[in-house]
Motif scaffolding. Sequence first.
Motif, PDB file in Angstrom:
ATOM      1  N   UNK A 232      -6.088   9.265   6.200  1.00 54.30           N
ATOM      2  CA  UNK A 232      -5.703   8.030   5.503  1.00 54.30           C
ATOM      3  C   UNK A 232      -6.958   7.192   5.211  1.00 54.30           C
ATOM      4  N   UNK A 233      -7.848   7.128   6.169  1.00 54.39           N
ATOM      5  CA  UNK A 233      -9.095   6.364   6.008  1.00 54.39           C
ATOM      6  C   UNK A 233      -9.948   6.969   4.889  1.00 54.39           C
ATOM      7  N   UNK A 234     -10.043   8.303   4.885  1.00 56.12           N
ATOM      8  CA  UNK A 234     -10.837   8.973   3.858  1.00 56.12           C
ATOM      9  C   UNK A 234     -10.254   8.728   2.471  1.00 56.12           C
ATOM     10  N   UNK A 235      -8.923   8.702   2.388  1.00 53.77           N
ATOM     11  CA  UNK A 235      -8.302   8.450   1.089  1.00 53.77           C
ATOM     12  C   UNK A 235      -8.574   7.021   0.627  1.00 53.77           C
ATOM     13  N   UNK A 236      -8.567   6.060   1.558  1.00 55.85           N
ATOM     14  CA  UNK A 236      -8.871   4.673   1.189  1.00 55.85           C
ATOM     15  C   UNK A 236     -10.300   4.575   0.667  1.00 55.85           C
ATOM     16  N   UNK A 242     -13.303   4.823  -6.424  1.00 54.43           N
ATOM     17  CA  UNK A 242     -12.773   5.055  -7.771  1.00 54.43           C
ATOM     18  C   UNK A 242     -12.468   3.731  -8.474  1.00 54.43           C
ATOM     19  N   UNK A 243     -11.848   2.800  -7.727  1.00 52.12           N
ATOM     20  CA  UNK A 243     -11.501   1.509  -8.329  1.00 52.12           C
ATOM     21  C   UNK A 243     -12.757   0.736  -8.721  1.00 52.12           C
ATOM     22  N   UNK A 244     -13.788   0.781  -7.871  1.00 50.02           N
ATOM     23  CA  UNK A 244     -15.039   0.091  -8.188  1.00 50.02           C
ATOM     24  C   UNK A 244     -15.698   0.708  -9.418  1.00 50.02           C
ATOM     25  N   UNK A 271      -2.705   2.418  -1.375  1.00 47.97           N
ATOM     26  CA  UNK A 271      -2.790   2.328  -2.835  1.00 47.97           C
ATOM     27  C   UNK A 271      -3.721   1.169  -3.166  1.00 47.97           C
ATOM     28  N   UNK A 272      -4.925   1.485  -3.637  1.00 52.99           N
ATOM     29  CA  UNK A 272      -5.929   0.454  -3.913  1.00 52.99           C
ATOM     30  C   UNK A 272      -5.722  -0.127  -5.308  1.00 52.99           C
ATOM     31  N   UNK A 312     -14.135 -10.109  -8.684  1.00 50.02           N
ATOM     32  CA  UNK A 312     -13.124  -9.059  -8.494  1.00 50.02           C
ATOM     33  C   UNK A 312     -13.050  -8.699  -7.008  1.00 50.02           C
ATOM     34  N   UNK A 313     -11.887  -8.264  -6.576  1.00 53.92           N
ATOM     35  CA  UNK A 313     -11.736  -7.769  -5.207  1.00 53.92           C
ATOM     36  C   UNK A 313     -10.675  -6.684  -5.197  1.00 53.92           C
ATOM     37  N   UNK A 314     -10.707  -5.852  -4.168  1.00 50.40           N
ATOM     38  CA  UNK A 314      -9.791  -4.717  -4.052  1.00 50.40           C
ATOM     39  C   UNK A 314      -8.814  -4.950  -2.910  1.00 50.40           C
ATOM     40  N   UNK A 315      -7.568  -4.627  -3.189  1.00 53.37           N
ATOM     41  CA  UNK A 315      -6.483  -4.761  -2.205  1.00 53.37           C
ATOM     42  C   UNK A 315      -5.969  -3.368  -1.873  1.00 53.37           C
TER      43      UNK A 315
END
Length: 701
Positions: A232-236, A242-244, A271-272, A312-315
Amino acid sequence: MATQNLLVELFVEELPPKALRKLGDAFAGVLFEQLKSQELAGAQSALTSFASPRRLAAHVTAVASEAADKAVSQKLMPVSVGLDASGNATPALLKKLQSLGADASAVAGLKRVMDGKAEALFYESNVKGATLAGGLQKALLESIARLPIPKVMTYQLADGWSDVKFVRPAHSLIALHGSTVVPIEALGLKAGNSTGGHRFEAAVNPVLVSDADSYAATLEKDGSVIASFDARRAQIVRQLADAAAKVGGGARAIEDEALLDEVTALVERPNVLTCEFETEFLEVPQECLILTMKANQKYFPLLDASGKLTNRFLVVSNIRPADASAVIGGNERVVRPRLADAKFFFDQDRKKTLESRVAGLGKVVYHNKLGTQGERIERVRALARSIGMQLGGDALAQQADRAAQLAKADLLTDMVGEFPELQGIMGRYYALNDGLGQEIADAIEDHYKPRFAGDELPRSNAGVTAALADKLETLAGLFAIGQLPTGDKDPFALRRHALGIVRMLSEKDLQLQLGDLVGQAVALFPQADAKTSGLLLDFIYDRLAGTLREQGYSAQEVDAVLALRPQRLGDVAKRLAAVRAFAALPEAPALAAANKRIGNILKKAEKADAHVSETLLKEDAEKALHAMTQKVAPQANAQFEAGDYTASLQTLAALRETVDAFFDGVMVNAQEMDLRLNRLGLLATLHQAMNRVADLSRLAA
């Protein structure tokens, strides 16, 4: 014996996120250890742990359904106690056998074995191996009992009468050996093969697990849960990157391992999403915005290619709706008041100068035995002026004094009141706002450095001076009132302060004497007694020794150098290198042993000063040693004074043969007092010359 893979899972309410990884590792680790101790799992078995917000689980390969029987030999008692003169069993022996499930018929099969000086009786039997049901029951209960639970909850079971204590209420238990349910119980639950999925997005609920090996895949497919903490951590991490990348411009999510672990412990199906806030908030120091987003909202701020905060920030969301706009909008609405508060605090704080706040520190209690922050500041200023004069004269002393005067003023600001982690950082911003200049501003922030292991050191001499003064004052004051660290308890972080002093003195190679610094600091406290300075110096040298061992130096090397209590810590690395080079010489073992012998002789001698009268040198061996010492010592001393410690020790290696010859042919403790004192003086002279870089006797085997 045939084996199958085993899966055990506890499905519970949401677990404490900051403790989840530790809980998951402990649950699986203890379970595995217990199975191995009962020989239900062996060397070929492998463990995989799982931990999600609502489950702790362990998968163990190659687990037997029953452990092999074992032959056990048990000592009963001495023959003289167990058998009478006729060789018949005594009541004591019969009672012992009965306790082991045997009777009088077992007496004939007992073995006599010498046990020390007497014979003893041994009972040999086969102990049946543990069954998986019994062994797993024991292992699970032990695993639960040994969980490092931050705070235990007590809750009622379904019967309405019983209650249990656990980290969170448990709802189901899985125990599958292959595809077979193992009949065990825990926390009022009976083992089955079903568990709960994602609260909102599970395809089916409950989720049925057909066998141990399909657990993770089934839970992800049917339950929409990634059970593995690491997966799960690796996927985050991947989704954040990817989002950045989609934002562009070299944007990257802020790196924070603790935040990453905490967020991993909060979501089951990450889900980022990318959110933003108004650019006007970027007028606030980015440390404030970053801290409020990370600490309060668990967001990942985005930095640009130069490391500057963007809007910008990621959730990391726990749900994956087809249209994420509502989730994005909700998070943007939530963060806005937080950022507005930070901006308000920043604007309000700048209406008052740091200097105007200094007087208020006199009303803030620092410690009930050490006075107020105002009184503390005056002590730090005195130390800063003294250290500044030694390092850079009057100009540096004035700079360090000014920085020390203002260093704690930001404690009275609204921003630091809301975010204590920003002390020093905000002081720098407010100093710049007050027009105090870069040097003073940087020193105000840097006087806290290094804050932790691996942290950067202060940027300037003013910052180093203020940081040394602050840490020395803290240590001296708390040692003066007896507030020393004990065991693993160090509420005032004194070990960290000591390590900070060690790093600054060593890595900056400062021309300062540690003993003088400690003496000056301790002198500021009337509560200190004659032992305070010595205790504090021992404490600092202990921290230095630990640091050096972590860097790869041997305990012997460290002991040899620190035994002399070198005052300039910048020299320590060179001394260690010299000792290591000396120890590699063929002469080293003999000289180290001789040095140890000389030290022991001098300790026992009542009168021995480093003085030699040549007219009292009678034996050829002592004349030769004196001549060689006169030749070698000045050269070694000159090399020592020049800082070439390696050459100094290698020069002393030439003494080996004459030292050996001296001990072979000369009686040190001669009958004639004048001869004895002269020989002791010769040894004292030699001892002085040999132990300037390090105590070479510590290298003796």
